[in-house]
Design a protein around this motif. Structure first.
Motif, PDB file in Angstrom:
ATOM      1  N   VAL A   1       8.492   5.928  15.856  1.00  0.00           N
ATOM      2  CA  VAL A   1       9.195   4.640  15.829  1.00  0.00           C
ATOM      3  C   VAL A   1      10.693   4.812  15.962  1.00  0.00           C
ATOM      4  N   HIS A   2      11.213   5.949  15.511  1.00  0.00           N
ATOM      5  CA  HIS A   2      12.659   6.144  15.517  1.00  0.00           C
ATOM      6  C   HIS A   2      13.200   6.539  16.883  1.00  0.00           C
ATOM      7  N   THR A   3      12.300   6.760  17.849  1.00  0.00           N
ATOM      8  CA  THR A   3      12.752   7.150  19.191  1.00  0.00           C
ATOM      9  C   THR A   3      13.758   6.150  19.745  1.00  0.00           C
ATOM     10  N   ILE A   4      13.523   4.863  19.501  1.00  0.00           N
ATOM     11  CA  ILE A   4      14.440   3.824  20.007  1.00  0.00           C
ATOM     12  C   ILE A   4      15.034   3.004  18.859  1.00  0.00           C
ATOM     13  N   GLY A   5      15.119   3.621  17.676  1.00  0.00           N
ATOM     14  CA  GLY A   5      15.815   2.971  16.573  1.00  0.00           C
ATOM     15  C   GLY A   5      15.035   1.873  15.874  1.00  0.00           C
ATOM     16  N   GLU A   6      13.699   1.862  15.999  1.00  0.00           N
ATOM     17  CA  GLU A   6      12.892   0.852  15.334  1.00  0.00           C
ATOM     18  C   GLU A   6      12.378   1.376  13.996  1.00  0.00           C
TER      19      GLU A   6
ATOM     20  N   GLY B   1      18.806   2.428  26.450  1.00  0.00           N
ATOM     21  CA  GLY B   1      19.100   1.208  27.196  1.00  0.00           C
ATOM     22  C   GLY B   1      19.613   0.053  26.356  1.00  0.00           C
ATOM     23  N   GLY B   2      20.071   0.330  25.140  1.00  0.00           N
ATOM     24  CA  GLY B   2      20.499  -0.737  24.239  1.00  0.00           C
ATOM     25  C   GLY B   2      21.838  -1.335  24.602  1.00  0.00           C
ATOM     26  N   ASN B   3      22.102  -2.510  24.030  1.00  0.00           N
ATOM     27  CA  ASN B   3      23.370  -3.200  24.258  1.00  0.00           C
ATOM     28  C   ASN B   3      24.323  -2.975  23.097  1.00  0.00           C
ATOM     29  N   CYS B   4      25.558  -3.418  23.266  1.00  0.00           N
ATOM     30  CA  CYS B   4      26.593  -3.122  22.281  1.00  0.00           C
ATOM     31  C   CYS B   4      26.366  -3.805  20.940  1.00  0.00           C
ATOM     32  N   GLN B   5      25.604  -4.912  20.904  1.00  0.00           N
ATOM     33  CA  GLN B   5      25.432  -5.586  19.627  1.00  0.00           C
ATOM     34  C   GLN B   5      24.467  -4.846  18.712  1.00  0.00           C
ATOM     35  N   ASN B   6      23.824  -3.804  19.227  1.00  0.00           N
ATOM     36  CA  ASN B   6      22.965  -3.007  18.369  1.00  0.00           C
ATOM     37  C   ASN B   6      23.791  -2.332  17.285  1.00  0.00           C
ATOM     38  N   ASP B   7      23.094  -1.873  16.247  1.00  0.00           N
ATOM     39  CA  ASP B   7      23.750  -1.243  15.097  1.00  0.00           C
ATOM     40  C   ASP B   7      24.469   0.030  15.546  1.00  0.00           C
ATOM     41  N   LEU B   8      25.773  -0.022  15.614  1.00  0.00           N
ATOM     42  CA  LEU B   8      26.549   1.111  16.103  1.00  0.00           C
ATOM     43  C   LEU B   8      26.922   2.062  14.970  1.00  0.00           C
ATOM     44  N   ALA B   9      27.278   3.279  15.363  1.00  0.00           N
ATOM     45  CA  ALA B   9      27.788   4.257  14.401  1.00  0.00           C
ATOM     46  C   ALA B   9      29.236   3.872  14.100  1.00  0.00           C
ATOM     47  N   GLU B  10      29.376   2.872  13.214  1.00  0.00           N
ATOM     48  CA  GLU B  10      30.669   2.207  13.054  1.00  0.00           C
ATOM     49  C   GLU B  10      31.789   3.138  12.598  1.00  0.00           C
TER      50      GLU B  10
ATOM     51  N   CYS C   1      32.878  -0.664  22.214  1.00  0.00           N
ATOM     52  CA  CYS C   1      31.697  -0.683  23.074  1.00  0.00           C
ATOM     53  C   CYS C   1      31.751  -1.960  23.898  1.00  0.00           C
ATOM     54  N   THR C   2      31.738  -1.832  25.209  1.00  0.00           N
ATOM     55  CA  THR C   2      31.775  -3.000  26.095  1.00  0.00           C
ATOM     56  C   THR C   2      30.702  -2.845  27.163  1.00  0.00           C
ATOM     57  N   GLY C   3      30.108  -3.969  27.570  1.00  0.00           N
ATOM     58  CA  GLY C   3      29.126  -3.952  28.648  1.00  0.00           C
ATOM     59  C   GLY C   3      27.699  -4.016  28.144  1.00  0.00           C
TER      60      GLY C   3
ATOM     61  N   ILE D   1      27.112  11.401  12.021  1.00  0.00           N
ATOM     62  CA  ILE D   1      25.770  11.368  11.449  1.00  0.00           C
ATOM     63  C   ILE D   1      24.751  11.173  12.561  1.00  0.00           C
ATOM     64  N   THR D   2      23.669  11.957  12.540  1.00  0.00           N
ATOM     65  CA  THR D   2      22.614  11.784  13.528  1.00  0.00           C
ATOM     66  C   THR D   2      21.808  10.514  13.240  1.00  0.00           C
ATOM     67  N   ASN D   3      20.970  10.147  14.186  1.00  0.00           N
ATOM     68  CA  ASN D   3      20.114   8.955  14.102  1.00  0.00           C
ATOM     69  C   ASN D   3      20.935   7.671  14.053  1.00  0.00           C
ATOM     70  N   ARG D   4      22.134   7.700  14.635  1.00  0.00           N
ATOM     71  CA  ARG D   4      22.987   6.514  14.740  1.00  0.00           C
ATOM     72  C   ARG D   4      23.135   6.131  16.216  1.00  0.00           C
ATOM     73  N   LEU D   5      23.345   4.837  16.457  1.00  0.00           N
ATOM     74  CA  LEU D   5      23.434   4.317  17.814  1.00  0.00           C
ATOM     75  C   LEU D   5      24.862   4.362  18.342  1.00  0.00           C
ATOM     76  N   PHE D   6      24.976   4.720  19.626  1.00  0.00           N
ATOM     77  CA  PHE D   6      26.239   4.714  20.352  1.00  0.00           C
ATOM     78  C   PHE D   6      26.023   3.848  21.593  1.00  0.00           C
ATOM     79  N   GLY D   7      25.997   2.532  21.406  1.00  0.00           N
ATOM     80  CA  GLY D   7      25.682   1.645  22.517  1.00  0.00           C
ATOM     81  C   GLY D   7      24.272   1.881  22.994  1.00  0.00           C
ATOM     82  N   GLY D   8      24.134   2.338  24.235  1.00  0.00           N
ATOM     83  CA  GLY D   8      22.813   2.524  24.829  1.00  0.00           C
ATOM     84  C   GLY D   8      22.146   3.833  24.515  1.00  0.00           C
ATOM     85  N   SER D   9      22.645   4.587  23.561  1.00  0.00           N
ATOM     86  CA  SER D   9      22.054   5.888  23.235  1.00  0.00           C
ATOM     87  C   SER D   9      22.081   6.115  21.729  1.00  0.00           C
TER      88      SER D   9
END
Length: 778
Positions: free
Chosen positions: A235-240, A330-339, A345-347, A437-445
């Motif tokens: 489930v964590h492959t795409i942050g779910e 393939g995620g967008n910028c509004q996803n939970d980012l590694a703040e 993050c734009t686009g 920290i690992t397992n954090r989102l950077f926009g689309g990755s």
């Protein structure tokens, strides 16, 4: 997997009338479980056999329906000694096979054991019996196939006979066969492991929709799997945090795209759904070991309510990062980012199936002077790696931009344009300011792994290694374990004497000689009990300053010779290994990397210190004695490299010997010449701390410096000749006057320079002084 067990067949007798040594200690009665089934313990991970020589004609008496035996071994006249190779493929030479055993066995020494590091053996296991002292491509005496996966309903009983082998023991790990993941887990599964059981290779997409091209949630993205391959959904492959209520498996032809409806099979599996009012299960179960409901070409082999994907700090305990591993989702910028470290993050990517990613130290994706950490196409769900040496920089530090571009974008093109950017993420790498920290989102990755600059990393510095030391052991290509994308191997090496040539070309021969540049060549004896060390050196070829892009290690029969541009006998090439040795992007090189029969154990990017620095000539040189043949050398002396056969002579092959020796260092090519200047004369022991020796001179060394290595003795010379019974092992020559380079780390045959001084130090009492003549008394 919870309980382990072991079964051992008590051998009262073996069919071949071989008596048991009554002096051997008795087998523990608790382990005498004759006739029991290995499958009663779960899937076996070790299977012990006896070679009996009974052949395929004997009634096999094993209870299996899927087994098979083809061969010519006759029980009336079985071969006493054979070579046995057990693997996952019907072709014993298949380079992609998993190999669990390969060695010789005899009727008087019949025991051999197959061991797998996986949860179980694959469904089919092949045991190939070949003539002794042969290679995998020799005519087979017998090939046995049996079913080793207990989930297939076949038995593996103690004492079962399969052709010329008999089951004598097994070690098993109790599996969760028959368990329902929806019942025995305290929570819904977060990870599911499957085996693909179809007959041909397919491309698998696992998502949450009936449409294979839908990218809302993609757990497994268009990876090709072969029959019996395992694959995992997490489930964590795409942050779910959940699979949801169902997973759709889409099985496509190997080269098909997601919209190829005619070549797509789609199956839906229920994920432990319950009635919302009664909370009672109303869906299909997820039974381990059974074909997945409505997805009959996949079998569930494991599940977990915990995912191994966990957060960890990249900055503890290190402060320097060499690589960052991301998964593109393939995620967008509004996803939970590694703040904490993502500054902007734009686009929008909107789950784009594939993009081109440029990771650089510049906001301008077209900047030709920017440090580039990654630059390539990436598919949805695939990993990409930012490396600090992507552009001659060993550490990733400071501002980093992830530029998500259209597929096949070319930043070097004249039409490169920042307006093409689909998404841009800026973050900062600075362990002193904030943690990563690992397992954090950077926009689309999502960041999945990070690696520090390590002393084990041969590519951590800006300079590619000039020396690579490998440990050689008899192994097949399937044992390779390294991070390189373009390493390559063919063939298998068993215990034997071999000739090894390491060069920069796939072809080992050219003009009836070894094809250069040659980094190493020499005879070796490769055994399971005592491995050999070889060092590949750029300095072995005069004028060479670096290894080739690919370095090849050719392991040959000991009597292999070249005729023209080919080996005289093609089967004399036992194994060929290809290694990327210039530290290019995505081709890591770490100590401990395994390339078939070669394990990397040491690397150096340069000689450490110059004994001739500041035009001072050394007056004291300390060597370490390491028994090796003349072919083992690494130095920059032209006279040595060009005259290796004249300047170093092996009288006796004692490579890797642990025997003490007597060493004489002098200015004469004869060890007992009475008029020679002798700078060292003493016993050198092969202990942990006492295999060093130091040669001294009151002024400077002579133009010719010789080191004579003799068998251990108290009196090496008598009347100008070797004392009877004393043998010369090796003689070598080098330049110690600084007319040619001499550096710490240079090695000449069995000696390596470990220290040098330009000022004369205290001479140990045991050493001979300059000009001293050896007598019969020493």
């Amino acid at each position: 997997m919870r309980v382990i067990g072991f079964l051992l067949l008590h051998l009262v007798s073996v069919v071949k009338a071989q008596a048991i040594d009554e002096t051997d200690p008795p087998i523990d009665n608790d382990r005498r479980l004759e006739g029991e089934s290995c499958c009663s313990l779960g899937n076996p991970v070790e299977l012990a056999f006896l070679y009996t020589g009974d052949g395929c004609l004997v009634a096999e008496n094993n209870g299996q329906t899927g087994d098979n035996c083809i061969g010519t071994i006759s029980p009336a006249d079985p071969p006493e000694k054979v070579f046995i190779l057990a693997s996952s493929r019907e072709d014993p030479c298949d380079p992609d096979a998993d190999v669990w055993f390969e060695d010789e066995r005899t009727l008087s020494n019949p025991e051999f054991t197959l061991t797998t590091n996986e949860a179980s053996f694959p469904t089919e296991v092949f045991i190939h019996i070949l003539p002794a002292d042969s290679l995998c491509d020799a005519e087979r005496l017998e090939t046995i196939k049996f079913i080793a996966d207990c989930s297939e309903g076949e038995k593996i009983d103690m004492g079962s006979i399969f052709g010329s082998v008999e089951v004598s023991g097994c070690f098993a790990v109790e599996s969760d066969q028959g368990e329902d993941c929806c019942e025995f887990l305290d929570d819904e599964p977060l990870q599911l492991r499957f085996t693909y059981t179809g007959e041909t290779a397919v491309k698998i997409i696992a998502n949450d929709r009936a449409d294979a091209c839908d990218t809302n949630k993609v757990w497994y993205s268009a990876h090709v799997v072969e029959p019996q391959d395992e694959f995992t959904l997490d489930v964590h492959t795409i942050g779910e945090n959940s699979f949801g209520s169902a997973i759709f498996f889409h099985l496509l032809d190997e080269n098909a795209s997601c919209n190829s409806k005619s070549s797509t099979e789609t199956y839906e599996i229920d994920i432990c759904s319950r009635n919302s009012k009664t909370n009672v299960r109303d869906g299909d179960g997820l039974i381990i070991g059974d074909p997945v409901p409505r997805a009959g070409k996949t079998i569930l082999i494991g599940c977990s309510a915990e995912s191994p994907t966990v957060e960890k700090s990249c900055c503890q305990p290190t402060q320097s990062l060499a690589s960052l591993h991301f998964t593109y989702n393939g995620g967008n910028c509004q996803n939970d980012l590694a703040e904490s470290i993502v500054e902007s993050c734009t686009g929008e990517l909107n789950d784009a199936q594939a993009v081109h990613i440029v990771a650089s130290a510049s906001e301008d994706v077209c900047d030709p002077n920017a440090n580039i950490y990654f630059d390539d196409n990436v598919d949805l769900g695939s990993e990409f790696v930012l490396k600090g040496n992507g552009n001659d920089q060993s550490e990733i530090i400071g501002d980093v931009w992830l530029h998500y571009m259209p597929l096949d974008f070319d930043r070097a093109s004249e039409t490169c344009n920042n307006d093409l950017i689909m998404q841009r993420v800026k973050f900062q790498i600075s362990c002193t300011d904030s943690d990563i920290i690992t397992n954090r989102l950077f926009g689309g990755s999502k960041l999945s792994e990070c690696h520090a600059i390590s002393s084990d990393d041969c590519c951590a510095s800006d300079v590619a290694p000039l020396f690579l030391t490998f440990e050689l052991s008899p192994r097949s290509c399937s044992t390779s374990k390294n991070g390189q994308l373009h390493d390559y191997c063919t063939g298998t090496v068993s215990e034997r004497e071999v000739y090894v040539v390491a060069n920069g070309d796939e072809s080992v021969c050219k003009n009836s000689d070894w094809n250069g540049p040659v980094w190493y060549e020499g005879f070796l004896s490769i055994t399971n009990s005592d491995s050999e060390l070889i060092t590949l050196s750029v300095a072995n070829e005069f004028g060479q300053t670096a290894f080739a892009d690919f370095t090849y290690i050719h392991i040959l029969e000991k009597d292999a010779v070249c005729v023209g541009n080919e080996l005289k006998k093609s089967d004399h090439l036992l194994q060929q290994i290809r290694i990327q040795t210039t530290c290019s992007s995505n081709e890591p090189l770490f100590l401990g990397d395994i390339f078939a029969s070669a394990t990397l154990v040491d690397c150096k990017a340069d000689f450490e210190d110059d004994c001739c620095d500041s035009n001072k000539k050394p007056r004291q040189i300390t060597f370490e004695y390491i028994p090796r043949n003349c072919s083992y050398f690494g130095n920059e002396q032209v006279s040595y490299a060009n005259r290796i056969n004249q300047v170093c002579t092996d009288f006796i092959n004692t490579a890797n010997s642990k025997e003490d020796v007597f060493i004489i260092a002098s200015d004469n090519d004869q060890p007992c010449e009475q008029t020679a200047k002798k700078w060292f004369s003493d016993i050198v022991t092969f202990g942990e701390t006492s295999k060093e020796f130091t040669v001294h001179t009151d002024s400077t060394f002579s133009p010719n410096t010789y080191i004579h290595i003799l068998s251990k003795t108290d009196v090496p010379c008598t009347n100008g000749e070797l004392t009877p019974g004393v043998h010369q092992i090796q003689k070598l020559y080098f330049d110690a006057q600084c007319d040619e380079p001499l550096k710490i780390g240079n090695f000449f045959g069995s000696t390596e320079v470990i220290d040098c001084q330009s000022i004369h130090q205290i001479i140990p009492a045991s050493s001979a002084s300059s000009g001293e003549e050896l007598s019969a008394e020493k």
